[in-house]
Scaffold this motif. Structure first.
Motif, PDB file in Angstrom:
ATOM      1  N   SER A  46      48.044  43.758  43.113  1.00 49.26           N
ATOM      2  CA  SER A  46      46.690  43.241  43.304  1.00 49.26           C
ATOM      3  C   SER A  46      45.641  44.252  42.854  1.00 49.26           C
ATOM      4  N   GLY A  47      45.900  45.553  43.060  1.00 47.39           N
ATOM      5  CA  GLY A  47      44.956  46.567  42.607  1.00 47.39           C
ATOM      6  C   GLY A  47      44.811  46.584  41.102  1.00 47.39           C
ATOM      7  N   ASP A  48      45.934  46.471  40.392  1.00 48.30           N
ATOM      8  CA  ASP A  48      45.872  46.431  38.935  1.00 48.30           C
ATOM      9  C   ASP A  48      45.200  45.159  38.444  1.00 48.30           C
ATOM     10  N   VAL A  49      45.418  44.049  39.148  1.00 42.89           N
ATOM     11  CA  VAL A  49      44.754  42.802  38.763  1.00 42.89           C
ATOM     12  C   VAL A  49      43.235  42.965  38.832  1.00 42.89           C
ATOM     13  N   TYR A  51      41.486  45.749  38.584  1.00 44.49           N
ATOM     14  CA  TYR A  51      41.040  46.655  37.522  1.00 44.49           C
ATOM     15  C   TYR A  51      41.017  45.926  36.171  1.00 44.49           C
ATOM     16  N   LEU A  52      42.063  45.159  35.883  1.00 42.17           N
ATOM     17  CA  LEU A  52      42.144  44.465  34.601  1.00 42.17           C
ATOM     18  C   LEU A  52      41.112  43.344  34.498  1.00 42.17           C
ATOM     19  N   LEU A  53      40.782  42.711  35.630  1.00 40.78           N
ATOM     20  CA  LEU A  53      39.746  41.688  35.602  1.00 40.78           C
ATOM     21  C   LEU A  53      38.385  42.287  35.260  1.00 40.78           C
ATOM     22  N   VAL A  54      38.125  43.512  35.718  1.00 42.35           N
ATOM     23  CA  VAL A  54      36.879  44.175  35.343  1.00 42.35           C
ATOM     24  C   VAL A  54      36.776  44.257  33.821  1.00 42.35           C
ATOM     25  N   HIS A  55      37.888  44.617  33.178  1.00 39.75           N
ATOM     26  CA  HIS A  55      37.872  44.768  31.725  1.00 39.75           C
ATOM     27  C   HIS A  55      37.908  43.430  30.996  1.00 39.75           C
ATOM     28  N   LYS A  56      38.242  42.367  31.691  1.00 40.13           N
ATOM     29  CA  LYS A  56      38.096  41.027  31.116  1.00 40.13           C
ATOM     30  C   LYS A  56      36.632  40.579  31.161  1.00 40.13           C
ATOM     31  N   LEU A  57      35.928  41.012  32.208  1.00 42.67           N
ATOM     32  CA  LEU A  57      34.585  40.508  32.459  1.00 42.67           C
ATOM     33  C   LEU A  57      33.471  41.401  31.920  1.00 42.67           C
ATOM     34  N   TYR A  58      33.752  42.694  31.770  1.00 45.02           N
ATOM     35  CA  TYR A  58      32.698  43.636  31.410  1.00 45.02           C
ATOM     36  C   TYR A  58      33.060  44.394  30.136  1.00 45.02           C
ATOM     37  N   ALA A  59      32.046  44.730  29.387  1.00 43.93           N
ATOM     38  CA  ALA A  59      32.209  45.594  28.225  1.00 43.93           C
ATOM     39  C   ALA A  59      31.577  46.941  28.543  1.00 43.93           C
ATOM     40  N   THR A  60      32.287  48.044  28.261  1.00 41.00           N
ATOM     41  CA  THR A  60      31.752  49.385  28.485  1.00 41.00           C
ATOM     42  C   THR A  60      31.862  50.184  27.198  1.00 41.00           C
ATOM     43  N   ASP A  61      30.984  51.152  27.046  1.00 39.91           N
ATOM     44  CA  ASP A  61      31.015  51.971  25.834  1.00 39.91           C
ATOM     45  C   ASP A  61      31.838  53.236  26.021  1.00 39.91           C
ATOM     46  N   ALA A  62      32.499  53.360  27.186  1.00 41.92           N
ATOM     47  CA  ALA A  62      33.345  54.526  27.439  1.00 41.92           C
ATOM     48  C   ALA A  62      34.418  54.128  28.437  1.00 41.92           C
ATOM     49  N   PRO A  63      35.598  54.747  28.376  1.00 40.22           N
ATOM     50  CA  PRO A  63      36.653  54.447  29.341  1.00 40.22           C
ATOM     51  C   PRO A  63      36.231  54.855  30.747  1.00 40.22           C
ATOM     52  N   VAL A  64      36.592  54.026  31.733  1.00 42.96           N
ATOM     53  CA  VAL A  64      36.200  54.302  33.112  1.00 42.96           C
ATOM     54  C   VAL A  64      37.401  54.147  34.031  1.00 42.96           C
ATOM     55  N   CYS A  71      36.000  48.061  41.800  1.00 43.02           N
ATOM     56  CA  CYS A  71      36.486  46.940  40.973  1.00 43.02           C
ATOM     57  C   CYS A  71      36.177  45.608  41.655  1.00 43.02           C
ATOM     58  N   ALA A  72      36.464  45.519  42.949  1.00 45.03           N
ATOM     59  CA  ALA A  72      36.226  44.274  43.673  1.00 45.03           C
ATOM     60  C   ALA A  72      34.746  43.914  43.660  1.00 45.03           C
ATOM     61  N   ARG A  73      33.888  44.909  43.798  1.00 44.11           N
ATOM     62  CA  ARG A  73      32.451  44.656  43.807  1.00 44.11           C
ATOM     63  C   ARG A  73      31.975  44.114  42.455  1.00 44.11           C
ATOM     64  N   LEU A  74      32.475  44.699  41.379  1.00 49.94           N
ATOM     65  CA  LEU A  74      32.090  44.238  40.047  1.00 49.94           C
ATOM     66  C   LEU A  74      32.608  42.834  39.765  1.00 49.94           C
ATOM     67  N   VAL A  75      33.870  42.581  40.078  1.00 45.57           N
ATOM     68  CA  VAL A  75      34.445  41.260  39.798  1.00 45.57           C
ATOM     69  C   VAL A  75      33.743  40.200  40.634  1.00 45.57           C
ATOM     70  N   SER A  76      33.549  40.477  41.913  1.00 42.79           N
ATOM     71  CA  SER A  76      32.885  39.511  42.787  1.00 42.79           C
ATOM     72  C   SER A  76      31.462  39.242  42.310  1.00 42.79           C
ATOM     73  N   PHE A 333      49.110  53.779  31.657  1.00 46.39           N
ATOM     74  CA  PHE A 333      47.798  54.393  31.844  1.00 46.39           C
ATOM     75  C   PHE A 333      46.755  53.712  30.956  1.00 46.39           C
ATOM     76  N   ALA A 334      47.069  53.589  29.681  1.00 45.98           N
ATOM     77  CA  ALA A 334      46.089  53.065  28.729  1.00 45.98           C
ATOM     78  C   ALA A 334      45.742  51.609  29.001  1.00 45.98           C
ATOM     79  N   GLN A 335      46.690  50.859  29.567  1.00 43.53           N
ATOM     80  CA  GLN A 335      46.458  49.453  29.857  1.00 43.53           C
ATOM     81  C   GLN A 335      45.842  49.231  31.235  1.00 43.53           C
ATOM     82  N   GLY A 336      45.573  50.309  31.965  1.00 42.61           N
ATOM     83  CA  GLY A 336      44.934  50.172  33.264  1.00 42.61           C
ATOM     84  C   GLY A 336      45.852  49.689  34.357  1.00 42.61           C
TER      85      GLY A 336
END
Length: 747
Positions: A46-49, A51-64, A71-76, A333-336
């Motif tokens: 569930s933790g990886d889910v 994290y990966l949902l954040v990267h489905k929903l958001y675009a960032t200009d640097a790895p985070v 993660c839960a706050r951003l996805v929600s 690691f690279a796939q979060g």
């Protein structure tokens, strides 16, 4: 309220969720303005889910690297509709996401609902009759004729409109129409719809089984044909995969083939013997090492590695476990996949300890210390890095401790500093790393940009109102060492340390083996044997307890395997020897030691065996499975029972022709068994004629019988006639409802 879409495997849950995610118009005809994300959960935590949902929903200009709460706050905050497929049956998994994502719409898909009153259950029915018949016709590659419609409807009803089982039935008829007509398929499905899967398995060639075995070993991950071929040493693998896809057994997504997650586990016990694990690991490792860990195929690669890692662990192939973890770790690691990364490192450390491989244990312990630091657990990072440094000195030549010392200098508490102050300093370092990754040899850090994301609380970037999809973050590297990930690889171990002294610290003896002292604490001894404290003993428990009943099987075919589990519920190690089958029908059963042969089971561990039934003759069958072990109740015994149905004939009237006062009846055998001698009765007009002896008919063959008919029927002019094959019901047929043929002249 969340929705739980549930149905058995093969009912189209994935297609439904994907169609919702891709649709621009809602059921009410209005445009869907909210973000929609389809996400396959499978074996992810569930933790990886999150994290990966954040990267489905958001675009960032640097790895985070975000905490779970972030993660839960951003996805929600995205207010998205999340369509989560292949959700595990553990209620805590879905329950935690419901609690953490109050701002999102949640649709979970699985085989059964698990949330009770916290979600709305939505059972997914099978296809409508019209849609099911269209699918059946499409997969048959022909039109369903009017006289076949009643049979086709029986088949649709028997499988409950399951798209998967309809595709399997169509494939069976398409490949062997003589043996699997619609009448036979309907009869099979009415007795046991799951038997269609077994018949499909029985039709497979050696190459098809080996290809399917590879896909089952990797837990359903999608793989390119070349990788499947290399892992299974299979020539012409593309042809085999195309056939399996045509039968509805495997799924295809672009150039990758995979098993549905819900079927991979059930297939594996049957197919395990077709996989040479060392070759499979070597081929998968070569593929992973050749790719970009952040590339589009890396997700499938890491899914495959996690699946194969489980198989290697079950078989206690510790060297292969270490190899797989070292290869998969950079991609995790690279796939979060942070939680999977942690679990893999734990597995690798445990495997290295079992092997006495201090160099690998040191490397993996260093990696785990790096991970702990990246996740702001400085004290645990300090302990692990110290342990890695100790192991490097014990491992001797070839070990360079400088990187570990470098990291220790970063996480070490300053002399005399209070723990609270030290923790605050470390936390500050993690929060504002900026260019710190060029200085410290650690894998990942949290960028300042995360704060801005959290402050905004809304997804996306740029002019698009739909959140951008990006790959998982990848961490920066310093000093050319792939972000502190030493040489870019890691290895694995299981939860908890296997060598613990009385003070709770880890210690290692000269051979790296574990033993249990009288105080019940685990420590590492100086010999390669495991010793137990006084009063401890193993206890074996077999499941099923007394009897295993195998589904009815046709003579000459092989069932999918049934699983037998042997568990150690005692408090000392249990050694297991090779299993054997004895009894009157022993030759018709086989057992494969999936991971039990010569196993040593620690307390609460278990191993599995796969029992297969391949009858040679019809009738009830019985045998006994015996599993020797070192507990006082040895051997474990299990009664095996099964029934076999012979290959059955199916007689029908193919044609009736007239030549004057002679009627010639053609009798056809559409069954898969030979028909013995029988009688055919005829009634022409008002005259009931004597039955005619009918010679034996091989499967798929025909013969003729003749009747002298009254003058009123000369040349076929009678208004009524009827012919019945096997009129005395001398033998069993696969279908006896088509034995009578009747003609009535239209008025």
């Amino acid at each position: 309220m969340p929705v739980e879409v549930h149905a058995p495997c093969g009912f189209g849950k994935t297609e439904l969720l994907r169609s919702i995610a891709e649709s621009e118009i809602g059921p009410d005809g209005r445009s869907l303005a909210i973000p929609r994300v389809y996400f396959e959960v499978g074996a992810k935590t569930s933790g990886d889910v999150l994290y990966l949902l954040v990267h489905k929903l958001y675009a960032t200009d640097a790895p985070v690297k975000l905490s779970r709460a972030e993660c839960a706050r951003l996805v929600s905050g995205s207010r998205a509709l999340l369509l989560l497929d292949d959700v595990p049956a553990d209620p805590s998994f879905a329950g935690s996401l419901v609690d953490e994502l109050p701002g999102c719409g949640l649709v979970f898909a699985g085989e059964r609902p698990v949330l009770g009153g916290r979600a709305t259950p939505l059972p997914l029915a099978g296809l409508s009759e019209e849609a099911a018949l269209n699918l059946l016709s499409r997969d048959l590659g022909r039109r369903i004729h009017d006289h076949e419609l009643p049979l086709a409807r029986r088949l649709v009803t028997a499988v409950g409109g399951s798209p998967l089982q309809l595709r399997q039935a169509a494939a069976l008829e398409r490949e062997d129409p003589r043996r699997f007509g619609l009448d036979r398929l309907a009869a099979i499905a009415e007795r046991d719809a799951a038997a269609l899967d077994r018949y499909c398995f029985g039709q497979m060639s050696e190459g098809e089984r080996r290809a399917l075995a590879v896909l089952a070993a990797v837990g359903g991950a999608g793989l390119p044909p070349a990788v499947v071929g290399a892992m299974g040493d299979i020539a012409y693998v593309s042809e085999f995969l195309a056939v399996l896809h045509g039968r509805g057994v495997v799924e295809r997504d672009d150039d990758r083939f995979g098993l549905p997650v819900c079927r991979a586990e059930s297939y594996w016990p049957t197919l395990a013997r077709y996989v040479q694990l060392a070759s499979a690991v070597r081929a998968l490792a070569d593929w992973i090492l050749s790719m970009d860990p952040t590339g589009p195929t890396a997700g499938s690669a890491v899914e495959a590695a996690v699946g194969l890692l489980g198989v290697a662990g079950e078989r206690r192939e510790w060297a292969l476990v270490v190899r797989l973890v070292k290869v998969a770790e950079p991609v995790l690691f690279a796939q979060g996949r942070w939680e999977d990364w942690r679990q893999a490192l734990d597995q690798g450390i445990d495997a290295a300890q079992r092997l006495g491989d201090r160099a690998s244990e040191a490397f993996l312990t260093h990696q785990k210390g790096t991970l702990e630091y990246a996740e702001d657990r400085a004290e645990e990072a300090y302990r692990l890095l110290n342990r890695a440094l100790e192991l490097r000195s014990l491992a001797g030549a070839g070990q360079d401790p400088e990187l570990t010392r470098h990291n220790l200098a970063i996480v070490s508490p300053p002399a005399g500093a209070e723990t609270r102050v030290w923790r605050q300093r470390v936390r500050k370092t993690l929060t504002y790393v900026g260019t710190a990754l060029a200085v410290i040899a650690l894998v990942v850090g949290v960028q300042q940009g995360v704060s801005a994301l959290l402050d905004r609380g809304s997804p996306g970037s740029g002019p698009s109102s739909t959140p951008s999809v990006t790959d998982g973050g990848t961490g920066e590297s310093g000093d050319g060492d792939n972000g502190g990930n030493e040489n870019g690889r890691t290895s694995v171990g299981q939860d908890g340390q296997t060598s613990v002294g009385q003070d709770g610290q880890t210690s290692v003896g000269q051979d790296g083996q574990t033993s249990v002292g009288q105080d019940g604490q685990t420590s590492v001894g100086q010999i390669g044997q495991t010793t137990e404290g006084p009063g401890k003993k193993p206890t074996a428990e077999i499941t099923p307890r007394t009897e295993l009943t195998i589904a009815e099987t046709t003579v000459g075919e092989e069932t999918l395997s049934d699983t037998v589990t042997l568990a150690n519920i005692g408090d000392a190690a249990l050694s297991v020897e090779a299993a054997a089958i004895t009894g009157p029908d022993a030759t018709e059963f086989t057992v494969a030691d999936v991971d039990c042969a010569d196993a040593s089971l620690a307390p609460q561990e278990s191993c599995t065996l796969a029992v297969t039934f391949a009858p040679q003759t019809a009738g009830a069958k019985t045998a006994t499975l015996t599993i020797p072990h070192t507990a006082s109740t040895s051997p474990a015994r299990l009664t095996l029972t099964a029934s076999a149905v012979g290959l059955l004939p199916d007689l029908s009237v193919s044609a009736v022709t007239f030549d004057g006062t002679v009627a010639t009846v053609t009798v056809r055998n559409d069954g898969d068994g030979d028909a013995p001698e029988s009688w055919t009765a005829g009634t022409f007009g008002a005259t009931v004629l004597d039955s005619q002896l009918t010679e034996p008919i091989p499967a798929g063959g025909t013969t003729t019988v003749t009747f002298s008919v009254p003058r009123g029927c000369s040349g076929g002019s009678c208004s009524y006639y009827s012919v019945t094959v096997d009129s005395t019901e001398a033998f069993v047929e696969s279908d006896d409802e088509n034995n009578a043929y009747t003609y009535t002249r239209p008025r």
